[in-house]
Each structure stands twice: as structure tokens, then as C-alpha cells.
Design an enzyme around this catalytic site. Structure first.
Site, PDB file in Angstrom:
ATOM      1  N   GLN A  84     -30.371 -29.800  -0.807  1.00 29.78           N
ATOM      2  CA  GLN A  84     -30.301 -28.738   0.208  1.00 29.78           C
ATOM      3  C   GLN A  84     -29.037 -27.901   0.100  1.00 29.78           C
ATOM      4  O   GLN A  84     -28.896 -26.902   0.806  1.00 29.78           O
ATOM      5  CB  GLN A  84     -30.374 -29.355   1.611  1.00 29.78           C
ATOM      6  CG  GLN A  84     -31.715 -30.026   1.878  1.00 29.78           C
ATOM      7  CD  GLN A  84     -31.760 -30.577   3.280  1.00 29.78           C
ATOM      8  OE1 GLN A  84     -31.291 -31.687   3.524  1.00 29.78           O
ATOM      9  NE2 GLN A  84     -32.284 -29.811   4.211  1.00 29.78           N
ATOM     10  N   HIS A 140     -36.688 -39.173   5.680  1.00 34.50           N
ATOM     11  CA  HIS A 140     -36.746 -37.728   5.439  1.00 34.50           C
ATOM     12  C   HIS A 140     -35.773 -37.347   4.317  1.00 34.50           C
ATOM     13  O   HIS A 140     -36.123 -36.613   3.385  1.00 34.50           O
ATOM     14  CB  HIS A 140     -36.418 -36.992   6.750  1.00 34.50           C
ATOM     15  CG  HIS A 140     -36.378 -35.506   6.652  1.00 34.50           C
ATOM     16  ND1 HIS A 140     -37.256 -34.685   7.344  1.00 34.50           N
ATOM     17  CD2 HIS A 140     -35.554 -34.660   5.965  1.00 34.50           C
ATOM     18  CE1 HIS A 140     -36.970 -33.416   7.065  1.00 34.50           C
ATOM     19  NE2 HIS A 140     -35.936 -33.377   6.234  1.00 34.50           N
ATOM     20  N   GLU A 141     -34.547 -37.868   4.403  1.00 37.63           N
ATOM     21  CA  GLU A 141     -33.518 -37.517   3.409  1.00 37.63           C
ATOM     22  C   GLU A 141     -33.826 -38.140   2.047  1.00 37.63           C
ATOM     23  O   GLU A 141     -33.629 -37.502   1.010  1.00 37.63           O
ATOM     24  CB  GLU A 141     -32.127 -37.948   3.889  1.00 37.63           C
ATOM     25  CG  GLU A 141     -31.664 -37.335   5.203  1.00 37.63           C
ATOM     26  CD  GLU A 141     -31.843 -35.834   5.273  1.00 37.63           C
ATOM     27  OE1 GLU A 141     -31.726 -35.156   4.239  1.00 37.63           O
ATOM     28  OE2 GLU A 141     -32.114 -35.321   6.378  1.00 37.63           O
ATOM     29  N   CYS A 187     -35.929 -29.493   9.667  1.00 37.90           N
ATOM     30  CA  CYS A 187     -35.210 -29.595   8.394  1.00 37.90           C
ATOM     31  C   CYS A 187     -34.346 -28.359   8.234  1.00 37.90           C
ATOM     32  O   CYS A 187     -34.802 -27.245   8.498  1.00 37.90           O
ATOM     33  CB  CYS A 187     -36.226 -29.690   7.257  1.00 37.90           C
ATOM     34  SG  CYS A 187     -35.476 -29.819   5.619  1.00 37.90           S
ATOM     35  N   LEU A 188     -33.094 -28.536   7.805  1.00 38.14           N
ATOM     36  CA  LEU A 188     -32.201 -27.384   7.657  1.00 38.14           C
ATOM     37  C   LEU A 188     -32.708 -26.402   6.603  1.00 38.14           C
ATOM     38  O   LEU A 188     -32.322 -25.241   6.614  1.00 38.14           O
ATOM     39  CB  LEU A 188     -30.783 -27.847   7.314  1.00 38.14           C
ATOM     40  CG  LEU A 188     -30.036 -28.607   8.421  1.00 38.14           C
ATOM     41  CD1 LEU A 188     -28.652 -29.026   7.942  1.00 38.14           C
ATOM     42  CD2 LEU A 188     -29.933 -27.778   9.693  1.00 38.14           C
ATOM     43  N   GLY A 207     -28.894 -34.959   9.127  1.00 38.35           N
ATOM     44  CA  GLY A 207     -29.011 -35.459   7.767  1.00 38.35           C
ATOM     45  C   GLY A 207     -29.024 -34.286   6.798  1.00 38.35           C
ATOM     46  O   GLY A 207     -29.485 -33.193   7.151  1.00 38.35           O
ATOM     47  N   HIS A 212     -36.176 -36.048   0.225  1.00 34.33           N
ATOM     48  CA  HIS A 212     -35.522 -34.884  -0.398  1.00 34.33           C
ATOM     49  C   HIS A 212     -34.985 -35.249  -1.781  1.00 34.33           C
ATOM     50  O   HIS A 212     -35.063 -34.457  -2.719  1.00 34.33           O
ATOM     51  CB  HIS A 212     -34.326 -34.432   0.441  1.00 34.33           C
ATOM     52  CG  HIS A 212     -34.643 -33.424   1.503  1.00 34.33           C
ATOM     53  ND1 HIS A 212     -35.222 -32.207   1.240  1.00 34.33           N
ATOM     54  CD2 HIS A 212     -34.427 -33.448   2.842  1.00 34.33           C
ATOM     55  CE1 HIS A 212     -35.344 -31.519   2.368  1.00 34.33           C
ATOM     56  NE2 HIS A 212     -34.881 -32.255   3.359  1.00 34.33           N
TER      57      HIS A 212
HETATM   58 ZN    ZN Z   1     -34.800 -31.888   5.350  1.00 36.95          ZN
END
Ligand code: ZN
Length: 196
Positions: free
Chosen positions: A50, A149-150, A107-108, A45, A153
Site C-alpha cells: 500500500q 486483511h493485511e 482499506c486505505l 493496519g 495484502h
Molecule cells: Zn487494506
């Protein structure tokens, strides 16, 4: 095109995204670039924040993860979660349908940092897709966790915000190091800009 990722400590990650109201050719290209970026970093995701843009757009593809199951219901019927992958969600809204369960997340924007987060196990999702059409589905398991999660963000909320005190305390040092490194890189870039 693979876009540069933003890391914890970058203020963009705290910006609530503007709702997306129109699919322009530029946005279509951006969506493609987000998929390229997510695949390159082996994520499942990615939210627009991000990659440096505060809008309400996320891309999701859970297919690379085989050991964490997902469920999907479309129009009240059980469906294969892979059938809606890859997924583009604009302006997603979430309604919890089950109690919270704890599960591991990464998480990236937080390389090599993992921790357990509690989230509702099952949710209803309403959003627009990449053709600006309304979509609605019920999901559980990994997909529900990923969508939550996304969506967080897109509102400037990070998974560390949802960790319990002990989990966060364990990660404190790693988080501090990452935050300081990100801020140092941003300060250097700002200085280089002002020199020009
Ligand atoms: Zn994340």
C-alpha cells in the site's frame, strides 16, 4: 515520513511480497515511515504494497478503535490485545481456529469504500517481528480481522476479492471509478517520465 499510498488499480497491490530475511537500517526507517503513514490516514493496519513495495511486511495498531473488541492469547494465557501494539509482522502465517464471521471492513487503498467480509473469527499467527524474532499468538475479533486483511495484502489479495457477490455488485460502480482514476494517474506519471 508519510509515504504516498497506492490505490485500487495500481498493479503493485496485486504483487505477492518477497519474504523479508534481514532487518536493515533502511528497513527500520521504512517501518517507521509506514507507521507515520498509517497514523496520518487514521488506519489500523498497513501493508507494504500500500506504499508501493512488494515485501511481506505489515504494521498494525488497533488501539484507535474502541467499539470493536479484540481478544489475545499468548502462550495459552489470555492477554490484553493492546499489550502487543503497535505490531510489526514480517512473513506472517495464519492458521484459522474458528468458523468465519461476517464483519465490516475498509482499506486505505479504497478510500470511502466499505463492505462486509467473512473471515475466521479466531486465528493463530506466526511471524517475525521488527527485531527478526519469531512471534506467535492467537487472536480474535477486530485484531484477527485486521491481521487477515493485511496478510492478504502481502499476497496480492484485496478485501474486495473476499466479498460476496451481492456486496461486490453494490460497490461495482465505486470500484470502477476508483480503478479508472488510479490507472489514469499512473498513465500520466509514466508519460511525464518518458518525456524527460
Ligand atoms: Zn487494506
Amino acid at each position: 515520513m508519510v509515504l504516498p499510498l497506492t490505490y485500487f488499480g495500481n498493479p503493485i497491490l496485486r504483487h505477492k511480497g518477497d519474504p523479508v530475511s534481514e532487518i536493515t537500517p533502511e528497513l527500520e526507517q521504512f517501518i517507521e515511515d509506514m507507521f507515520d503513514t498509517m497514523e496520518k490516514h487514521r488506519g489500523i493496519g498497513l501493508a507494504s504494497q500500500q506504499v508501493g513495495r512488494a515485501i511481506q511486511l505489515t504494521v498494525i495498531d488497533i488501539r484507535p478503535v474502541e467499539d470493536r473488541p479484540s481478544t489475545l492469547e499468548l502462550d495459552g494465557e489470555e492477554a490484553d490485545p493492546h499489550s502487543i501494539m503497535p505490531l510489526v509482522l514480517l512473513n506472517p502465517e495464519i492458521e484459522p481456529l474458528a468458523a468465519e464471521v461476517s464483519g465490516p471492513e475498509g482499506c486505505l487503498s479504497f478510500p470511502e469504500i466499505y463492505g462486509d467480509v467473512s473471515r475466521p473469527e479466531k486465528i493463530r499467527v506466526k511471524a517475525l517481528n521488527e527485531r527478526n524474532e519469531p512471534v506467535e499468538f492467537v487472536c480474535g475479533g477486530l485484531l484477527a480481522r485486521c491481521v487477515q486483511h493485511e496478510t492478504d495484502h502481502l499476497h496480492g489479495i484485496l478485501f474486495t476479492d473476499r466479498m460476496d457477490r451481492d456486496t461486490k455488485a453494490e460497490l461495482r460502480d465505486e470500484l470502477d471509478v476508483l480503478q479508472k482514476a488510479t490507472k489514469a494517474i499512473l498513465a500520466e506519471a509514466a508519460e511525464a517520465d518518458s518525456d524527460q
